[in-house]
Each structure stands twice: as C-alpha cells, then as structure tokens.
Motif scaffolding. Structure first.
Motif, short mmCIF file in Angstrom:
data_model
loop_
_atom_site.label_atom_id
_atom_site.label_comp_id
_atom_site.label_asym_id
_atom_site.label_seq_id
_atom_site.Cartn_x
_atom_site.Cartn_y
_atom_site.Cartn_z
N THR A 185 -32.88 -46.04 -43.30
CA THR A 185 -33.59 -46.94 -42.38
C THR A 185 -34.92 -46.35 -41.94
N LEU A 186 -34.92 -45.05 -41.64
CA LEU A 186 -36.12 -44.35 -41.20
C LEU A 186 -36.40 -43.16 -42.10
N THR A 187 -37.67 -42.74 -42.10
CA THR A 187 -38.03 -41.47 -42.73
C THR A 187 -39.26 -40.93 -42.00
N TRP A 188 -39.51 -39.65 -42.16
CA TRP A 188 -40.68 -39.02 -41.54
C TRP A 188 -41.05 -37.78 -42.36
N GLN A 189 -42.34 -37.47 -42.39
CA GLN A 189 -42.81 -36.31 -43.14
C GLN A 189 -43.05 -35.10 -42.24
N THR A 190 -43.56 -35.34 -41.05
CA THR A 190 -43.83 -34.25 -40.11
C THR A 190 -42.70 -34.17 -39.10
#
Length: 262
Positions: A224-229
């Motif tokens: 559902t979500l993702t993030w790189q930092t």
C-alpha cells in the motif's frame, strides 16, 4: 484510568476522509510472569488510526500520514477489568470500521487481554482472536487482520522479527530513549507505586510508537505504501500529539525529531 485521545476515547473512530482506507493498529503493554498461569498483566494499550489514500499502485510517501490515537493506562492495579473492557471496545470498533486491523504479535496481546478478563471474555476479544486465526487463509493483500510479526516476510530479508529490527530494515526511525535507564517493568512500577508521571508518559509514548510503526510495516507489507528515505516515527508522534504528553517535549525526546535535529 488515564485516557489520551483525539477522537473521544475508547470505542470511537475518526471521520474517514473521502477516498481513503482506514487502518487500525493495536498494541498492548503487559508485565510478564510466566511462572504462574495467566500471570501476564496488561497495564497499557493504544490504538492508532491511519487514513490511507486509495491508489492502484503503492503510494510513495516522504513524511507521515494523518493519524488519530487513543491511549489508555492504568492508574491502579484494580482498574484492569476496566482497561480490558476499554480495549475490547476499541478492538470491536476496529473490527467493524477499519479496512485493515494490524498488530505486532497481535495474538499475544489478545491472549493477555482475554486471560485478564477471567471467565467473562468480551465477545469482541473472542471474535478478534478467531479473526487472527482465520487470516492465514487469505492472501496478504486480501487480509482484514494482519500480524506483522508473521505476515511481513515478503518484504523482509533479515531473520529477526523484533519490531525494532523490522522497522530498522524498513527504514523507519523508531529510536526509543524511554528504556535507556530503566526497564518497562521498572517504569510501570514507578508510576503505579510512586506516581511518577514521566515514567508513565515514557511507556505511553513507547506504546504509541509501537502501534504507529506497526501500521507502517503492515502498509509496506501489503504493497500500500513505500518510501525511499527514512521516515521518523518520533517526529510523527511529536507533531500529532504535541501538548497531550509531556515526555514529547523533553529535550531527550525532542533531539530525536527532525525539528530537534535541525
């Protein structure tokens, strides 16, 4: 009991913003005594609600999503039946209103609450325990109950399933200064026996951090979500609960937030 809530207390839910899924994340703190039957005693719990925009692909985030929280903490040991009822109310409401209910080793939290209820286990707790067992028959993306200790393997490569280690692997900053000097058991004792407000607030924040970070792990596991930092969970707590919990303003805690580091 001590209740901190921005939605009106146990059994209440936030207004769902249009075009979102509602996620409820639950965490219970309990003293451990394995030498006697049902010796584990719950003393604090929280439920955190997140509204996640609907999207066909994983939503890329660079900061925290809006969330709401209810936290309940005993003032006295004899209030435990009231805490169990409050938790059952929140869990039942989550089961009815949330699109996804999550926890980290949720099975143990539910088992302790049920054991503390004695012979009159609230129906909501029994239903939640059955839903936890039934979740194994659904694909992760289709589950309405997800336990991040057991159901996040698809996005993890390390072997440890401790929540702090899982969060570290997922680039979630969950630094926890609350236990630097004393154990959770000692802090809880300081509150119940000596009315040490900071001790209670340290555990309250620790508990809320568990609920909030678990929600992000679950949302990553379900695609559902993702993030790189890195996402700083302490900053999320400080921003949302400012003025409600004194420990969030302590210099030790503020140093962990983005604002404090700046």
């Amino acid at each position: 009991m001590r209740v901190i809530s921005d939605i009106g207390g146990p059994g209440r839910i936030p207004d769902r913003p249009p075009g979102t899924r509602l996620i409820a994340s639950i965490d219970v703190e309990w003293s451990k005594n394995y030498r006697i039957k049902n010796g584990n005693q719950a003393f604090c719990y929280s439920v955190v609600w997140l509204a996640v925009p609907l999207a066909g692909e994983p939503l890329v985030v660079t900061s925290g999503l809006p969330f709401w929280a209810t936290s309940v903490y005993l003032d006295r040991e004899d209030e435990r039946p009231d805490l169990v009822q409050a938790a059952a109310s929140d869990i039942g409401t989550a089961a009815d209103a949330a699109d996804l209910v999550v926890g980290h080793q949720l099975c143990s939290d539910l088992a302790v609450l049920a054991a503390n209820a004695g012979t009159a286990v609230p129906a909501a707790l029994a239903a939640a325990r059955q839903a936890w067992r039934d979740r194994r028959h659904a694909a992760v993306r289709d589950q309405r109950v997800l336990d991040t200790r057991f159901d996040a393997a698809g996005v993890l490569s390390h072997t440890s399933r401790r929540l702090v280690d899982v969060c570290g692997e997922m680039n979630l900053d969950v630094t926890q200064p609350e236990l630097a000097r004393k154990s959770m058991t000692a802090l809880n004792r300081d509150w119940l026996h000596n009315a040490d407000t900071e001790a209670r607030e340290r555990i309250t924040v620790l508990n809320l951090r568990h609920s909030l970070s678990t929600a992000y792990v679950a949302l990553r596991a379900t695609g559902t979500l993702t993030w790189q930092t890195p996402l700083n969970v302490n900053t999320m707590l400080a921003d949302r609960l400012a003025g409600r919990v004194g420990w969030l303003q302590h210099p030790t805690f503020r140093a962990l937030t983005n604002g404090g580091r700046e």
